[in-house]
Design a protein around this motif. Structure first.
Motif, mmCIF file in Angstrom:
data_model
loop_
_atom_site.group_PDB
_atom_site.id
_atom_site.type_symbol
_atom_site.label_atom_id
_atom_site.label_comp_id
_atom_site.label_asym_id
_atom_site.label_seq_id
_atom_site.Cartn_x
_atom_site.Cartn_y
_atom_site.Cartn_z
ATOM 1 N N TYR A 9 0.868 -1.125 0.084
ATOM 2 C CA TYR A 9 0.087 -0.037 0.167
ATOM 3 C C TYR A 9 0.696 1.274 -0.068
ATOM 4 N N MET A 10 1.810 1.343 0.900
ATOM 5 C CA MET A 10 2.692 2.330 0.988
ATOM 6 C C MET A 10 3.513 2.554 -0.318
ATOM 7 N N ASN A 33 1.461 4.183 -3.113
ATOM 8 C CA ASN A 33 1.484 5.440 -2.881
ATOM 9 C C ASN A 33 2.540 6.253 -3.187
ATOM 10 N N CYS A 34 3.769 5.785 -3.040
ATOM 11 C CA CYS A 34 4.959 6.402 -3.243
ATOM 12 C C CYS A 34 5.126 6.638 -4.800
ATOM 13 N N ALA A 68 2.756 9.124 -6.141
ATOM 14 C CA ALA A 68 3.433 10.410 -5.898
ATOM 15 C C ALA A 68 4.484 10.952 -6.799
ATOM 16 N N THR A 75 0.178 12.718 3.985
ATOM 17 C CA THR A 75 -0.033 11.549 4.728
ATOM 18 C C THR A 75 -0.105 11.672 6.099
ATOM 19 N N GLU A 95 0.627 10.634 9.823
ATOM 20 C CA GLU A 95 1.458 9.682 10.708
ATOM 21 C C GLU A 95 1.239 10.070 12.187
ATOM 22 N N LYS A 122 9.735 8.796 -0.432
ATOM 23 C CA LYS A 122 10.063 7.459 0.584
ATOM 24 C C LYS A 122 9.660 8.256 1.927
ATOM 25 N N ASN A 176 6.031 8.312 2.942
ATOM 26 C CA ASN A 176 5.194 7.115 2.646
ATOM 27 C C ASN A 176 6.010 6.140 3.193
ATOM 28 N N LYS A 177 6.886 6.181 4.082
ATOM 29 C CA LYS A 177 7.436 5.170 4.821
ATOM 30 C C LYS A 177 6.779 4.188 5.832
ATOM 31 N N HIS A 201 -4.040 8.788 3.587
ATOM 32 C CA HIS A 201 -3.292 9.287 2.441
ATOM 33 C C HIS A 201 -4.223 9.805 1.526
ATOM 34 N N ARG A 242 -4.606 12.312 -2.241
ATOM 35 C CA ARG A 242 -3.756 12.940 -3.296
ATOM 36 C C ARG A 242 -4.656 13.496 -4.310
#
Length: 491
Positions: free
Chosen positions: A171-172, A175-176, A179, A252, A254, A400, A403-404, A450, A452
């Motif tokens: 998933y992450m 997303n990266c 982006a 994103t 966190e 990164k 979206n880590k 997340h 965008r």
């Protein structure tokens, strides 16, 4: 160090092929011991007798969704999920006394514990209901056949945690990649904004003080208010009322180890409104203390939210100190005007004006000010760091970074080798997972982590014979290759 009085969970997952939920043992009325699953009706009430003093039923897997609710959307579910049930129990109602929401630290534990059950059930469903599917490149399968391999389970990577699982590695990663595609379309982002929830917001304090609570006692209220503030902030940015019209943006969410949620935002300004020189940056970003006589409210906001430290020689025990130096490179050098160095990094204007603010009895000047936008700071009264960004050499690191996913350190010693087929993505995700009450409440309410715009449509492409092929453990390899080649010919 964290100063918030909160209850968090550090999950050391031991999910394996024999995992059947938590090991809950109860003594029945007949005197015999029995194991019950965490989704059992009595599981939650038995865990929290102070919150459920009358032994009310907990979650059941057969609770039907009302027909009115199903008609409100395209719901395929006919039964209430565990997330929906816990979200229902976390509401503040006038018709009943809130044993759950007034339990303070026990409420924090309940929120965290309940979400670990939700997540564990999702992961268990993926593990035990997803077919044993493997993925490999087509040429790799053909090569394995030529070598005489007969066992499909000996090659390929087992797909366990799909990209639809929010917060997972796939998933992450997606997303990266999305982006990066926006970056390819609109160029490098112009602004990098970090906004942090402020537990002293008036909306939060008015609510908790009326109930003789503290902000950390109601993480659900903190995340609700932060969600509303975040939606309003993104609306202002999209309308172009702060920095001008924008082409694209993303954020994103966190969660800090001290409990408060924060968001990283990237903005792409339209070409006409891009920040080119130092004078353009000064119109929107400041790194100085304002004059307290001319702008008393702004001075108070900057003093409260945008001052770093004291650290360095003044306070060598500060959390930002690494090897005797501030890891954030404070205090900054004085600068009469904003410039952009050869590497594309901005050097903000920090004049020696003589204006200071006292922190822990130490006067701090412009060298300790975190860059901010005055309008955003006055509108949202929280820590909102605004940075000019247009550096090509760190673009991949930036995407990164935002979206880590969760911070973690994993070390494993094994003699199995680096065989890709033995990789367990569920265990990788679940082990050493740090879960705070705010994150548990945020995920239970199903708030987005997340977002965008504009949307990105993912199209798969590959080099010849390197498309990804999926197959079952017991499937015929030659049939797999023939089916793929037939699809290629038909297309």
């Amino acid at each position: 160090m964290p100063s918030t009085d909160e209850v968090a969970a550090l999950i050391v997952g031991d999910i394996g092929e024999s995992e059947v939920g938590r090991d809950v043992v109860v003594k029945m009325n007949d005197g015999f011991l029995s194991n019950i699953h965490e989704t059992h009706t009595a599981s939650i009430p038995l865990h929290y007798p102070l919150i459920f003093p009358y032994g009310e039923d907990g979650f059941r897997e057969d609770i039907p969704i009302s027909e009115i609710f199903r008609n409100m959307g395209s719901y395929k579910r006919w039964k209430v999920s565990m997330r929906q049930f816990i979200s229902f129990r976390l509401q503040d109602r006038n018709s009943e006394y809130g044993n759950i929401i007034f339990a303070k630290r026990l409420f924090q534990q309940f929120v965290v514990d309940a979400y670990t059950m939700i997540e564990a059930n999702r992961l268990s469903y993926i593990r035990f209901n997803e077919k044993t599917i493997r993925a490999y490149y087509l040429n790799g399968v053909a090569e394995a056949i030529e070598k005489g391999e007969t066992d499909p389970s000996s090659v390929g990577k087992r797909i366990i945690l799909p990209p639809s699982f929010t917060g997972g590695c796939r998933y992450m990663f997606n997303n990266c990649q999305n982006a990066m595609s926006i970056c390819k379309k609109f160029g490098y982002p112009d602004l990098f904004i970090t906004a942090t929830c402020n537990s002293q917001w008036g909306e939060i304090q008015r609510y908790v003080r009326a109930r003789n609570l503290r902000a950390e006692d109601r993480p659900d209220i903190c995340v609700r208010v932060f969600k509303m503030k975040l939606d309003n902030l993104m609306s202002d940015l999209r309308k172009g009322t702060i920095f001008g019209p924008v082409d694209a943006g993303m954020y994103t969410v966190e969660f800090q180890k001290r409990g408060l949620p924060h968001t990283h935002i990237l903005l792409w300004l339209k070409p006409r409104y891009k920040l080119i020189i130092g004078e353009d940056i000064d119109k929107f970003i400041s790194a100085e203390l304002p004059d307290p006589q001319l702008y008393p409210k702004l001075y108070k906001a900057v003093s409260s939210f945008m001052i770093h430290g004291p650290c360095g020689v003044i306070d060598p025990k500060c959390a930002c100190m690494v090897d005797g130096k501030c890891s954030k490179h404070f205090p900054k050098k004085y600068q009469n005007c904003t410039t952009i160095d050869d590497d594309g990094f901005p050097i903000y204007k920090r004049r020696k004006t003589g204006i200071t603010v006292a922190k822990k009895g130490v006067p701090l000047d412009n060298g300790f000010v975190v860059p901010y936008n005055p309008r955003l700071l006055m509108n949202y009264h929280g820590h909102i760091d605004v940075e000019y960004y247009n550096k090509s050499n760190a673009i991949k690191y930036l995407f990164k970074y935002i979206n880590k996913g969760s911070d973690r350190v994993n070390v494993q010693i094994s003699n199995v080798g680096n065989g890709e087929s033995n990789q367990d993505e569920i265990k990788q995700y679940y082990d050493c997972r740090y879960l705070t009450p705010c994150e548990a409440a945020w995920r239970t309410f199903k708030f987005d982590i997340h977002e965008r715009w504009p949307p990105v449509k993912r199209l798969s492409f590959h080099l010849p014979s390197e498309q990804c092929v999926t197959f079952n453990d017991d499937e015929d390899w030659e049939g797999v290759v023939q089916n793929v080649q037939l699809k290629i010919l038909n297309s």
